[in-house]
Design an enzyme around this catalytic site. Structure first.
Site, PDB file in Angstrom:
ATOM      1  N   LEU A  44      90.847  40.280  24.647  1.00 27.77           N
ATOM      2  CA  LEU A  44      89.454  40.466  24.187  1.00 27.77           C
ATOM      3  C   LEU A  44      89.676  41.407  23.431  1.00 27.77           C
ATOM      4  O   LEU A  44      89.050  41.222  22.355  1.00 27.77           O
ATOM      5  CB  LEU A  44      88.492  41.297  25.049  1.00 27.77           C
ATOM      6  CG  LEU A  44      87.368  39.944  26.050  1.00 27.77           C
ATOM      7  CD1 LEU A  44      86.968  40.369  27.288  1.00 27.77           C
ATOM      8  CD2 LEU A  44      87.415  38.671  25.671  1.00 27.77           C
ATOM      9  N   GLY A  46      92.413  42.849  21.639  1.00 31.92           N
ATOM     10  CA  GLY A  46      92.918  42.255  20.430  1.00 31.92           C
ATOM     11  C   GLY A  46      92.640  41.258  19.062  1.00 31.92           C
ATOM     12  O   GLY A  46      92.872  41.555  18.573  1.00 31.92           O
ATOM     13  N   HIS A 267      89.318  46.709  43.611  1.00 34.56           N
ATOM     14  CA  HIS A 267      88.744  46.005  44.111  1.00 34.56           C
ATOM     15  C   HIS A 267      88.707  45.460  44.709  1.00 34.56           C
ATOM     16  O   HIS A 267      88.827  45.376  45.994  1.00 34.56           O
ATOM     17  CB  HIS A 267      88.663  44.342  42.442  1.00 34.56           C
ATOM     18  CG  HIS A 267      87.504  43.650  42.764  1.00 34.56           C
ATOM     19  ND1 HIS A 267      86.703  43.543  43.597  1.00 34.56           N
ATOM     20  CD2 HIS A 267      86.901  43.573  40.721  1.00 34.56           C
ATOM     21  CE1 HIS A 267      85.360  42.160  43.167  1.00 34.56           C
ATOM     22  NE2 HIS A 267      85.766  42.766  41.505  1.00 34.56           N
ATOM     23  N   ARG A 331      82.475  49.756  43.249  1.00 36.37           N
ATOM     24  CA  ARG A 331      84.061  49.276  43.729  1.00 36.37           C
ATOM     25  C   ARG A 331      84.805  50.440  44.089  1.00 36.37           C
ATOM     26  O   ARG A 331      85.316  50.052  45.276  1.00 36.37           O
ATOM     27  CB  ARG A 331      84.678  48.640  42.479  1.00 36.37           C
ATOM     28  CG  ARG A 331      84.227  47.842  42.358  1.00 36.37           C
ATOM     29  CD  ARG A 331      85.121  47.277  40.644  1.00 36.37           C
ATOM     30  NE  ARG A 331      84.321  45.774  39.979  1.00 36.37           N
ATOM     31  CZ  ARG A 331      84.587  45.053  39.023  1.00 36.37           C
ATOM     32  NH1 ARG A 331      86.140  45.821  38.215  1.00 36.37           N
ATOM     33  NH2 ARG A 331      83.960  44.423  38.851  1.00 36.37           N
ATOM     34  N   HIS A 401      93.553  46.385  41.107  1.00 31.74           N
ATOM     35  CA  HIS A 401      92.711  45.371  39.875  1.00 31.74           C
ATOM     36  C   HIS A 401      92.587  45.478  38.933  1.00 31.74           C
ATOM     37  O   HIS A 401      92.944  45.247  37.557  1.00 31.74           O
ATOM     38  CB  HIS A 401      90.985  45.458  40.351  1.00 31.74           C
ATOM     39  CG  HIS A 401      90.569  44.089  39.775  1.00 31.74           C
ATOM     40  ND1 HIS A 401      90.764  43.569  39.248  1.00 31.74           N
ATOM     41  CD2 HIS A 401      89.379  44.450  38.679  1.00 31.74           C
ATOM     42  CE1 HIS A 401      89.771  43.100  38.419  1.00 31.74           C
ATOM     43  NE2 HIS A 401      89.043  43.330  38.183  1.00 31.74           N
ATOM     44  N   ARG A 435      85.667  52.569  37.229  1.00 37.27           N
ATOM     45  CA  ARG A 435      85.149  51.867  36.056  1.00 37.27           C
ATOM     46  C   ARG A 435      83.725  50.762  36.939  1.00 37.27           C
ATOM     47  O   ARG A 435      83.693  50.117  37.852  1.00 37.27           O
ATOM     48  CB  ARG A 435      86.176  50.401  35.643  1.00 37.27           C
ATOM     49  CG  ARG A 435      85.168  49.830  34.057  1.00 37.27           C
ATOM     50  CD  ARG A 435      86.397  48.775  33.382  1.00 37.27           C
ATOM     51  NE  ARG A 435      87.213  47.981  34.342  1.00 37.27           N
ATOM     52  CZ  ARG A 435      86.025  46.568  34.845  1.00 37.27           C
ATOM     53  NH1 ARG A 435      84.869  46.611  35.216  1.00 37.27           N
ATOM     54  NH2 ARG A 435      87.049  45.421  35.786  1.00 37.27           N
ATOM     55  N   LEU A 441      84.889  43.865  30.059  1.00 38.52           N
ATOM     56  CA  LEU A 441      84.546  42.901  28.589  1.00 38.52           C
ATOM     57  C   LEU A 441      83.986  43.958  27.442  1.00 38.52           C
ATOM     58  O   LEU A 441      84.183  43.097  26.524  1.00 38.52           O
ATOM     59  CB  LEU A 441      83.859  42.178  29.224  1.00 38.52           C
ATOM     60  CG  LEU A 441      84.586  40.685  30.371  1.00 38.52           C
ATOM     61  CD1 LEU A 441      84.342  39.843  30.957  1.00 38.52           C
ATOM     62  CD2 LEU A 441      85.950  40.458  30.404  1.00 38.52           C
TER      63      LEU A 441
END
Lengths: 636, 255
Positions: A44, A46, A267, A331, A401, A435, A441
């Protein structure tokens, strides 16, 4: 000592990015074609950077080890992408997304970067829709949303359970358009093995052509690394087989500081391990926690079939411990709670697993609704385990993860090497110590579409970097070093296979630098990793030749880097005498077993400077919270 | 968890490079039924390496059936005998003790063999570069909710967009046609309002490059749909043909 200048612009948090955009120097449109930019990685971050920079008129070279840019691991992200659109009228705003991300990251991220991320999140959705990304829609034709962990609003946009695939194909298509227009050139099946510096400034990279084995040199005015994270240091993780740290690690050894290496995300919802031959762990999207309830038996060593365990003997431990967020707790917290239950002897049928149960949702909504929402995930589960999750609760367990740590970058996403930029998971910038779901994303595309295109122009127009040809002695020197390393690996001819040593490293990391860490274990593991690294260089067997496809050699080079990075992760975890986000030190917990931060002594970014193998110097970037008050994170 | 191991003979295609003839080589393995097919190959490779023999070159990456990297012809089927999954999702519980399993690369003129089971599918990227995009620049776009798209239309576009670009359709087709792959992208954009401005130009450009790269023509055997790991419908081929004819009759442009 490196001087860490975060270059955070002046002004109110809401104005910083706008002020900065205005103050940044611009490259004359006619001059843009005179600049060469190398992008390593085609995920995503790059691909979106390549598309944007190509559109602006720069000459871009994209390098990927895949056979096609569309294979990058962004493709496997399932659940969704966050944006502060407030389409659901549920109280969302840029400020709330900013707040949730800072809090979710346990107050270990830079406020200015995170605010900018929240600010551009809405543009990302617009851009992707215009590219033809088929996001899920409501019956009225407008975009649909769902919820993810760590948020009380519905701000996650999705395309079935394949959001990463659709966003990556969107960025890939935008990049393809630039390839057809000639601004972007694609180099596939090439692995970046070094970054080339001339007078301390990044001027290009050295790659191995994975088909011919040739060592190739590429030069440019600036280099962007968008090469993803390093969870494969654990051997078993949700990362793809080829994900590795080599590009960022080699840059680190050339002078790029590595920030917060111990911040790794485990995760909570992955499939449990089936046996020794396991090659990787499969993620089940966090979105399942919208409707699935997580539980274990209240009785230790309960070997009954889950459907035979009556309601009153089930412990819905997330709902019990965190009533406000429940099954949608973040998480790090959900993973630790699962480990606690298993350590307490209450794992599913005595295994390292807990139940994720859809019985109540199916009774409430009907099997069809659940099938529509999660059908493809249920199919994946059944294909792998042979069990039907509509009838029997899923068994899940946490797995490595995502890595929040990465190369240190300033507000412009430039590393401590001038001219070397880092985007996406490869940098450390936005997620602090943990995160939130559906934010990876968002960050990848924010960096590539909306941040780097501005900041790289500022570097080119401001610093006016020179162009160095690939016959420069620094290129030859770097290429020679890579050839020497390749020859050395091939000449060891020891007794152990690459995977055998990698599995041993993975076990060490998982046991002592995994979900829970302590001083003694970390001190032990640092020595154990050093010993294993020596063992590798004396006793690994890399078969085949250098002038051919040689996957064994590829894996060996990546493992050599993991064996150094693993040690730094342990050193970082040992030095951070607090618990925060994904970094849980057993010595630092509240009476209820929650993470106990030490803001007085550890509210900083740990940026490690490479001195020699096994030796680093710590540099600190203090974190200042001007907008959000430091507070104990509570999801109760 | 199942503890009874399966004893199998793997008959695997080995080929040094595209200039050297290849051949089948037999390997005996003993594997847990819970193992995946590729984990079995990992184990075999680990054994080969420990005996100082070159491992079998094959590709895979995500091992979740989404990246499209893996692709083996197993028992004559691209991605193996179980429908609707990629090679990486194939598990050994689907095989019987004592079986002999043939493992080959995808075979097509447009996919030359690089080594053993690895083929070069870069032709697929070239087709996408010819027109598999919507020409919008970054930043100059309307709000995401400015164009409502009926749910059914969005879902149908999503079904087409779900293609993973693995090439199984080409490997399955006796003519090595890429029509299913190309039509999936053409359909995704033909269905959506965003794709309309370039709809007829796009289909011509993509088909032209597809033909130039040596893919065969479609003779409606439906083998592609049967072997597609994502169940991409041959309805997409019909839609592409329709658009192509409209483009040729009504809107021919120089491409």
């Amino acid at each position: 000592m490196i001087k860490l200048d975060s270059k955070i612009p002046e002004g109110r948090i809401q104005d910083k990015w706008n002020i900065h955009k205005f103050n940044m120097k611009l490259v004359n449109p006619a001059n843009k074609r005179k600049y060469e930019i190398i992008i390593v990685g085609s995920g995503l971050a790059g691909a979106s950077a390549a598309a944007s920079l190509g559109e602006l008129g720069y000459n871009v070279k994209v390098i990927t080890f895949h056979d096609s840019p569309r294979r990058a691991h962004s493709i496997a992200a399932q659940g969704g992408i966050n944006a502060a659109k407030n389409y659901q009228n549920d109280g969302d705003s840029v400020y709330r997304l900013f707040y949730d991300t800072i809090k979710g990251g346990d107050f270990r991220a830079r406020e200015a970067n995170v605010y900018r991320l929240a600010e551009v999140s809405n543009n990302i959705i617009d851009q992707c829709v215009a590219q033809g990304v088929p996001f899920a829609r409501e019956y009225g034709g407008l975009l649909d949303n769902r919820s993810f962990g760590g948020a009380l609003v519905s701000r996650t946009f999705y395309a079935k359970g394949q959001t990463g695939q659709q966003l990556l194909l969107g960025a890939y298509s935008a990049m393809n358009r630039q390839i057809s227009l000639g601004t972007v050139k694609l180099f596939t099946r090439r692995e970046m093995l070094d970054v080339v510096l001339v007078d301390g400034v990044a001027k290009g990279v050295i790659c191995r052509n994975l088909v011919t084995g040739e060592i190739e040199k590429y030069s440019a005015h600036a280099v962007i690394l968008a090469t993803g994270g390093y969870s494969n240091v654990f051997f078993l993780s949700t990362n793809a087989m080829n994900c590795n740290a080599t590009a960022i690690w080699r840059a680190h050894k050339k002078g790029a500081a590595f920030a917060n290496p111990c911040y790794t995300q485990i995760h909570p919802t992955c499939l449990p391990i089936h046996g020794e031959g396991q090659s990787k762990l499969t993620l089940m999207s966090e979105s399942l926690r919208n409707d699935g309830r997580i539980w274990v038996s209240k009785i230790k060593g309960d070997m009954r079939d889950p459907n035979d365990i009556p309601e009153e003997e089930r412990d819905y431990y997330l709902e019990r411990k965190y009533p406000t967020y429940g099954n949608l707790s973040p998480r790090d917290i959900s993973s630790r709670a699962a480990k606690e239950a298993v350590d307490d002897g209450r794992g599913a049928k005595g295994q390292e697993a807990v139940y994720l149960d859809f019985r109540d949702a199916i009774n409430r909504l009907g099997e069809n609704v659940i099938r529509e929402r999660y059908g493809n995930l249920f199919e994946i589960y059944e294909t792998i385990t042979g069990e039907n999750p509509y009838k029997t609760p899923m068994k899940i367990y946490p797995a490595p993860h995502y890595t929040m740590g990465g190369l240190w970058v300033d507000y412009n996403l430039m590393s401590t090497i001038p001219g070397l930029f880092v985007a996406g998971e490869a940098n450390f910038s936005d997620h602090g110590a943990n995160r939130l779901g559906a934010s990876a994303l968002m960050q990848g595309l924010a960096d590539g579409y909306f941040v780097i295109p501005y900041t790289i122009g500022n570097y080119l127009a401001g610093d006016k970097p020179s162009y160095v040809k690939t016959d420069h002695e620094e290129f030859n020197k770097a290429a020679k070093e890579i050839e020497d390393m390749t020859n050395k690996l091939l000449s060891i001819k020891g007794k152990r296979t690459v995977d055998d040593i990698h599995k041993q490293l993975g076990r060490l990391m998982w046991n002592k630098v995994g979900m829970a860490r302590n001083e003694q274990g970390l001190k032990e593991v640092i020595n154990e990793i050093k010993e294993l690294r020596e063992e590798f260089w004396k006793n690994v067997n890399v078969v085949g030749d250098s002038n051919d496809v040689n996957q064994c050699l590829e894996r060996a080079g990546r493992l050599a880097d993991f064996l150094e990075l693993g040690e730094l992760m342990a050193i970082d975890a040992l030095h951070r005498n607090e618990s925060c986000g994904g970094h849980f030190r057993e010595e630092y917990q509240t009476e209820e077993g929650e993470a106990k931060r030490d803001d007085e002594n550890f509210a900083y970014v740990a940026a490690w400077e490479f001195k020699s193998v096994g030796e680093w110097e710590l540099n600190k970037e203090p974190l200042v919270f001007e907008n959000i008050q430091l507070a104990t994170r509570s999801y109760k | 968890m199942n503890t009874n191991k399966l004893n199998l003979t793997l008959r695997i295609w080995r080929q040094k490079n595209s200039n050297t003839p290849g051949k089948f080589v037999d390997y005996k393995v003993s594997v847990s039924p819970d193992s995946s097919f590729l984990e079995m190959l990992d184990d075999l490779n680990n054994d080969l390496e420990s005996k100082n023999q070159e491992p079998i070159a094959f590709e895979s990456d995500c091992r979740e059936g989404i990246c499209g990297t893996c692709g083996l012809v197993i028992q004559g089927h691209p991605h193996g005998p179980i429908p609707r999954i990629a090679t990486c999702q194939l598990h050994m519980r689907n095989f019987k003790d004592g079986e002999t399993i043939y493992v080959e690369p995808f075979r097509a003129k447009a996919f030359p063999i690089i080594k053993d089971l690895i083929v070069d599918r870069s032709a697929f990227d070239k087709i996408q570069q010819a027109g598999g995009y919507i020409s919008v620049n970054i930043g100059s776009v309307p709000d995401g909710n400015a164009i409502p798209i009926p749910k059914e239309v969005a879902n149908e576009a999503m079904d087409a967009a779900t293609c993973i670009g693995c090439g199984a359709c080409v490997a399955a087709c006796k003519n090595a046609s890429a029509m299913l792959f190309v039509s999936a992208k053409v359909s995704q954009f033909a269905l959506l309002p965003q794709g309309q401005p370039e709809r007829y130009e796009r289909v011509q450009k993509m088909v032209k490059v597809m033909d130039e790269l040596g893919f065969g023509s479609c003779s409606n055997t439906y083998a592609c749909e049967a072997e597609c790991p994502k169940g991409i419908s041959i309805k997409n081929i019909a839609r592409m043909n329709r658009d192509y004819i409209v483009a040729k009759i009504a809107k021919e442009e120089v491409v």
